[in-house]
Structure formats: C-alpha cells, structure tokens
Scaffold this motif. Structure first.
Motif, PDB file in Angstrom:
ATOM      1  N   THR A 249      39.832  67.671  49.675  1.00 55.97           N
ATOM      2  CA  THR A 249      38.591  67.463  48.928  1.00 55.97           C
ATOM      3  C   THR A 249      37.474  68.393  49.366  1.00 55.97           C
ATOM      4  O   THR A 249      36.461  68.502  48.679  1.00 55.97           O
ATOM      5  CB  THR A 249      38.102  66.007  49.065  1.00 55.97           C
ATOM      6  N   HIS A 275      41.906  68.009  44.981  1.00 56.84           N
ATOM      7  CA  HIS A 275      40.880  67.537  44.044  1.00 56.84           C
ATOM      8  C   HIS A 275      39.998  68.719  43.690  1.00 56.84           C
ATOM      9  O   HIS A 275      39.425  69.368  44.572  1.00 56.84           O
ATOM     10  CB  HIS A 275      40.037  66.435  44.675  1.00 56.84           C
ATOM     11  N   GLY A 278      33.497  68.700  41.033  1.00 54.98           N
ATOM     12  CA  GLY A 278      32.573  67.903  41.824  1.00 54.98           C
ATOM     13  C   GLY A 278      33.219  66.625  42.325  1.00 54.98           C
ATOM     14  O   GLY A 278      34.162  66.098  41.706  1.00 54.98           O
ATOM     15  N   PHE A 279      32.711  66.124  43.435  1.00 50.41           N
ATOM     16  CA  PHE A 279      33.304  64.923  44.034  1.00 50.41           C
ATOM     17  C   PHE A 279      32.936  63.702  43.204  1.00 50.41           C
ATOM     18  O   PHE A 279      31.783  63.301  43.129  1.00 50.41           O
ATOM     19  CB  PHE A 279      32.815  64.750  45.471  1.00 50.41           C
ATOM     20  N   ASP A 280      33.944  63.122  42.576  1.00 49.86           N
ATOM     21  CA  ASP A 280      33.787  61.919  41.768  1.00 49.86           C
ATOM     22  C   ASP A 280      34.691  60.857  42.379  1.00 49.86           C
ATOM     23  O   ASP A 280      35.915  61.012  42.414  1.00 49.86           O
ATOM     24  CB  ASP A 280      34.180  62.197  40.311  1.00 49.86           C
ATOM     25  N   VAL A 281      34.103  59.775  42.878  1.00 44.44           N
ATOM     26  CA  VAL A 281      34.862  58.782  43.630  1.00 44.44           C
ATOM     27  C   VAL A 281      36.018  58.223  42.808  1.00 44.44           C
ATOM     28  O   VAL A 281      37.153  58.118  43.298  1.00 44.44           O
ATOM     29  CB  VAL A 281      33.942  57.638  44.112  1.00 44.44           C
ATOM     30  N   ASP A 282      35.757  57.866  41.566  1.00 42.20           N
ATOM     31  CA  ASP A 282      36.822  57.269  40.747  1.00 42.20           C
ATOM     32  C   ASP A 282      37.981  58.237  40.558  1.00 42.20           C
ATOM     33  O   ASP A 282      39.151  57.867  40.715  1.00 42.20           O
ATOM     34  CB  ASP A 282      36.261  56.845  39.388  1.00 42.20           C
ATOM     35  N   ARG A 283      37.677  59.488  40.217  1.00 41.39           N
ATOM     36  CA  ARG A 283      38.743  60.486  40.020  1.00 41.39           C
ATOM     37  C   ARG A 283      39.547  60.693  41.294  1.00 41.39           C
ATOM     38  O   ARG A 283      40.774  60.817  41.266  1.00 41.39           O
ATOM     39  CB  ARG A 283      38.142  61.809  39.545  1.00 41.39           C
ATOM     40  N   VAL A 284      38.838  60.750  42.424  1.00 43.30           N
ATOM     41  CA  VAL A 284      39.529  60.980  43.693  1.00 43.30           C
ATOM     42  C   VAL A 284      40.448  59.812  44.031  1.00 43.30           C
ATOM     43  O   VAL A 284      41.613  59.998  44.411  1.00 43.30           O
ATOM     44  CB  VAL A 284      38.509  61.211  44.830  1.00 43.30           C
ATOM     45  N   MET A 302      31.092  62.223  51.470  1.00 36.62           N
ATOM     46  CA  MET A 302      32.102  61.632  50.584  1.00 36.62           C
ATOM     47  C   MET A 302      32.366  60.187  50.972  1.00 36.62           C
ATOM     48  O   MET A 302      32.508  59.313  50.109  1.00 36.62           O
ATOM     49  CB  MET A 302      33.402  62.436  50.666  1.00 36.62           C
ATOM     50  N   ARG A 305      29.677  57.910  49.717  1.00 35.24           N
ATOM     51  CA  ARG A 305      29.829  57.611  48.290  1.00 35.24           C
ATOM     52  C   ARG A 305      30.995  56.656  48.055  1.00 35.24           C
ATOM     53  O   ARG A 305      30.962  55.834  47.139  1.00 35.24           O
ATOM     54  CB  ARG A 305      30.019  58.910  47.512  1.00 35.24           C
ATOM     55  N   GLN A 309      31.267  52.406  46.093  1.00 35.69           N
ATOM     56  CA  GLN A 309      32.188  52.057  45.011  1.00 35.69           C
ATOM     57  C   GLN A 309      32.865  50.718  45.308  1.00 35.69           C
ATOM     58  O   GLN A 309      33.096  50.370  46.472  1.00 35.69           O
ATOM     59  CB  GLN A 309      33.258  53.153  44.894  1.00 35.69           C
TER      60      GLN A 309
END
Length: 549
Positions: A249, A275, A278-284, A302, A305, A309
């Motif tokens: 990431t 990944h 941009g760092f997207d928690v749901d996608r990761v 990260m 964030r 969630q």
C-alpha cells in the motif's frame, strides 16, 4: 511438568543455528568498501541472479492488483522484452539511468527488472512531485529514458522533458511484444549502483539515495532469514516457495515497498498484492478479503483511517502479521489497534529505519511492545545500532544521543553529492541518522529528529515525547508538536491536536492532561484543535513545515 521457555532465548537459539558454519545463513566477515563487514557466505552476487531464481516459481502469482494478475513466468517474459527494447531502441546500457515515474503498478516493477537486466540504475522518482520537482529530478539523475503512467507522462510533457517517455499502458506492451527473446545479461559487481530513491525532502532539496546490488540482495536475505526464524519458532521446516501474500500500500519509490516487500518475494515465491490509487479503506479491505492477504505493513496514517471504519463487515481472518512502518506511532495508538484489529493483538510489529539505511534498523515484536510499549525494537539481523553522544562516543544505556547504524543494507551514498555523503557516513561506514534516541536493555527508544528539536530557554524538548502523551488523550486522534519563535525563550512549544469534534474538546483539558504527565517546560502553550488530518509526505511522515498554529 514442563519448564517454561523464554521466547526471546528460543529465538536467539534459532538465529544462532541458522547462521552457524555450514547453515543456510552462515555469516562470514569480508572487506566491503574498505571496512570488515559481516556478509552471508553463500549469497547471490547480482539482482540478475535474483531474477533467475524468480523464474523457478513459474505460474505462481507474483503481482496481483484489483484487476490483473501476473505470474513469475509472465514477469520474466515482460522484463526480458522490455530490457531488449530499452537496449536496442534507446541504447540503455550499464550505468545508465532508467527513470520510473508512476503510481504503484506491476509495470513499475517490470521497468525496475528491465533496468537490472541491463546493469542500468533504476531511478524511482516520487510520483507526488510537482512540476519543478520533476524537473529537478530529471536534471539531477539524467535518465536515458523515463517509464511513466498516463498521469505522470502528461506532467512530463508539461514540464518540457527532453528525455524519451514510455507510457505504461501503451508503449510498454507494444515494446515487450516487439522484442521477444531471452533476458539480456550484463556483468555487474556487488557494489555497483542498482537503484536511486529520493529522500522525502522534509528539509532542502531531496537527495538521491544510491543502493547497490549488495544492499538490495542483503535486504532480500534478511527477509528470508526472518522467514526461516519464524518457521523455526513455529516448529516447521523452512521452505520456499512461500504461500504468504503481502499487501503493498506504500509507494514503490520508497524502501518499505521496493526493497523490503516486492524484491524479497522474487526470492521466496510469495505474492505481492498491489493496491493502486489513493488509499481507500473499503477498497483495501475488500482486496485483503478477496486475495486472502496474510501480511500488511502500513504507515500510521493508513492505520488511523482503518480505525475510523466499521471493521465488522470485513473478513480479515487471513491476516497473520501487521506492522507499522516509516513514521513514529505511539503506545496509545497501538492499544487502540489491538482493541479493533484482531491480528494486532497477536502479531503487531513496529519498525524504525530511514531511506539511507535501506531497511528497518530495528523491529519491535509483540513481545517487545508488551515489555516496552514505547520502543521501536532491537537491531535486526545484520545491523549494528549505536547511540552516540555529542563527541561521537557510544552513550551509556538510557542517555540520549544520535542513532548511528551500520550494516550491509546502508546506502552507498548520495548521488553526485560527496559532501553530503561524507557528512552522513563516516570512515567506518557508520550512518549518522540525524535521529535522537537512547538504548535500554538492547531496545531502542526514539526521542525525535535533530531538525525537530525545540530549544526552549536552554532546555531540549523533543516533540515525539509530547506527541506520545497527547495521543493518550481519549479525544485525540493524532497530534504534532512544533517550536515557535519567542523573543524571551528562543522557542515555545506549540501543538496541533486532531480530534473528531473540535467543538467538544477544550484547550484547557488538553493542557491539564499534558501538565499532569510532563515537566512544565514541555507543556504546549499554544494550541490548534482541528478535525483536519496532519499534513504528511509520501512516506507518512508529518510535514512540520506545513503546520501553522
């Protein structure tokens, strides 16, 4: 009745067995750049040999994204084709620079591999740079060609780059298809440069950190050694290929992702799950679920964030290891992670390193953190750590000083900057980190950076100590402490406290909280309470110059 075994002693025994004469990681002392250095007796001598090893893993996954999958065999074919194209079409040869300016993609690593096949030097430019910074990087390392994604190719065109630019989406597939055949082989020496990565540039111009073939291969073997140690600890045989799956990431232009994640997997046969964007928690987290990721090294931003969630809707049961890298994190934050993220309860690690060191210099295991919550750990395999006083002498346990590091992983030097190299590395190849800390019982504790030090009325104040206290406050998500000019004291202490609801947090409560835990001169006298995250660079470090209070 069985006798309890000290886990630390057990690990020490495993390490000793693995590195004794005749063992897979037998260590010998050889002259490296004029200094006696501990190296592996049986080791690869070039990254080309590492690429040869990767071929043996065949159809196993190497590079996986949300929309693509590349096996080790496919990686070899792509590297070979691109290397042949770079040599035949663009005249790239030994010692030439091949620039890479892109977000995280499999093609980034294909370009890196192609450069190594030609004995060229890969240059990982910071993909977040603005146009003037890009222009500086090109002028500094004068690449023969730059491989870029579409967004950065457009920026290069806008910057008026004279160097040929190869786009990842269009040019690379065409060039690879047009140049089939075996991967070129170019003789290189162990101490030849392999890659240049730039420092984060928190002060002044970014410097180009040169890592050699030896540096990168030693780091690869450090990770193999740790795999062998963990296998021994679990009572299992050490075997390759590995079925582990590592989530990537952080940017590939940083040592955490390139040196310490992507390259070691070429040796171990494990998968790298990339990944992108941009760092997207749901996608990761969906990527973790789908690809059954086993290990994730995240920057603290990260992880912050992640905790915002609702994690109950994700299957994270595959995670067996979680580490915090590249930037400091507090004991209070570690506790919050353990409360919310199951893997952090049993397998949380924290490391300390810097670009110039090539890899983590120290790692704190779960056991280390249980005994010393604020430590950044013990020196890793192959690394010597000293804390030195103002006169350059080793400081006694518990006394602050500059952290110095020596290992086969430490950079060759800064690209085209002999003065800066001499200031950073002494005649015995000790790296002066510029960071302050102290040792206690073999564990390293951070105090802060020299550049962050606040001089208040003759007292040295380290922001990291105050930030660690502020992060303990239940309302504080993260914090940063800086020094502000003061006519009387020279500097005063000021703090930014990031909270979820600024209206619900009073300055007086934060001040009282700090005053109950810190000497009076360390308590911030000026405050900013905000919901805005702290400004950070590409590696997750706080940009203190970007903070205004």
């Amino acid at each position: 009745m069985t006798n309890a075994v000290d886990p630390r002693e057990f690990v020490a025994q495993i390490r000793a067995r693995l590195s004794e004469p005749g063992a897979p990681f037998e260590t010998v002392v050889e002259d490296v750049l004029g200094v006696p250095t501990a190296v592996l007796a049986r080791r690869r001598r070039s990254l080309q040999e590492l690429l040869d090893q990767a071929v043996e893993w065949g159809d196993r996954d190497y590079l996986v994204t949300a929309g693509s999958r590349m096996s080790f065999a496919e990686y070899e074919s792509a590297v070979a084709g691109l290397a042949r194209a770079l040599a035949q079409r663009y005249g790239v040869g030994k010692g030439d620079r091949v620039g890479i300016l892109a977000a995280n993609t499999p093609e980034w690593l294909v370009a890196f591999g192609a450069a190594q096949a030609l004995g060229a030097i890969a240059v990982g430019y910071n993909a977040w740079w603005a146009l003037p910074e890009i222009a500086y990087g090109l002028a500094h390392t004068t690449p023969k060609v730059v491989v870029a994604d579409a967004k950065r190719a457009a920026a290069l065109a806008e910057a008026g780059a004279a160097v040929p630019v190869l786009t990842m989406a269009e040019d690379l597939p065409r060039l690879i298809a047009e140049h089939p055949g075996p991967r070129p082989r170019t003789p290189v020496s162990e101490d030849d440069p392999a890659v240049i990565l730039y420092t984060s540039g928190t002060t002044g111009r970014p410097k180009g950190v040169v890592a050699t073939q030896r540096n990168l291969l030693a780091i690869v073997d450090y990770h193999r050694f740790m795999d062998a140690v963990m296998a021994g600890f679990a009572g299992q045989p050490f075997a390759e290929p590995s079925d582990k799956r590592y989530l990537l990431t952080s940017p590939l232009f940083h040592i955490a992702s390139l040196h310490n994640l992507a390259l070691p997997r070429l040796a171990t046969g494990a998968a790298v799950v990339i990944h992108s964007g941009g760092f997207d928690v749901d996608r990761v987290l969906r990527l973790v679920e789908r690809e059954r990721v086993t290990h994730w090294g995240a920057v603290p931003t990260m992880a912050h964030r992640l905790l915002q969630q609702d994690l109950s809707g994700y299957d994270l049961s595959s995670l067996a290891g979680f580490s915090l890298n590249t930037a400091p994190s507090s004991a209070a934050f570690h506790r919050r992670l353990r409360e919310r993220l199951p893997v952090a309860e049993v397998a949380l690690a924290v490391s300390y390193g810097l670009t110039e060191a090539g890899s983590a210099a120290t790692v704190a295991t779960t056991a280390d953190l249980a005994a010393y919550p604020d430590t950044v750990g013990r020196a890793v395999f192959g690394v010597e750590v000293e804390v030195r006083d103002a006169d350059g002498r080793p400081a006694p346990d518990g006394q602050d000083g500059e952290i110095c590091i020596r290992s086969p992983y430490v950079m060759l030097g800064y690209w085209q900057d002999e003065a800066a190299t001499a200031a950073a590395i002494d005649g015995e190849r000790w790296l002066r980190s510029g960071d302050f800390g102290y040792l206690r019982d073999g564990c390293l504790f951070m105090s802060g950076r020299r550049s962050d030090l606040i001089l208040r009325g003759g007292e040295n104040v380290y922001p990291a100590e105050i930030e660690s206290v502020l992060d303990e406050h239940p309302a504080v998500v993260e914090s940063a402490v800086i020094g502000l000019p003061d006519e009387d004291l020279g500097q005063i202490v000021a703090a930014v406290a990031v909270v979820e609801d600024p209206a619900a947090v009073e300055e007086a409560s934060l001040r009282e909280f700090a005053a109950s835990r810190l000497a009076y001169f360390k308590v911030p006298v000026r405050w900013l309470i905000t919901a805005e995250p702290l400004p950070r660079n590409a590696t997750g470090k706080v940009l203190r110059r970007g903070i205004t209070i």
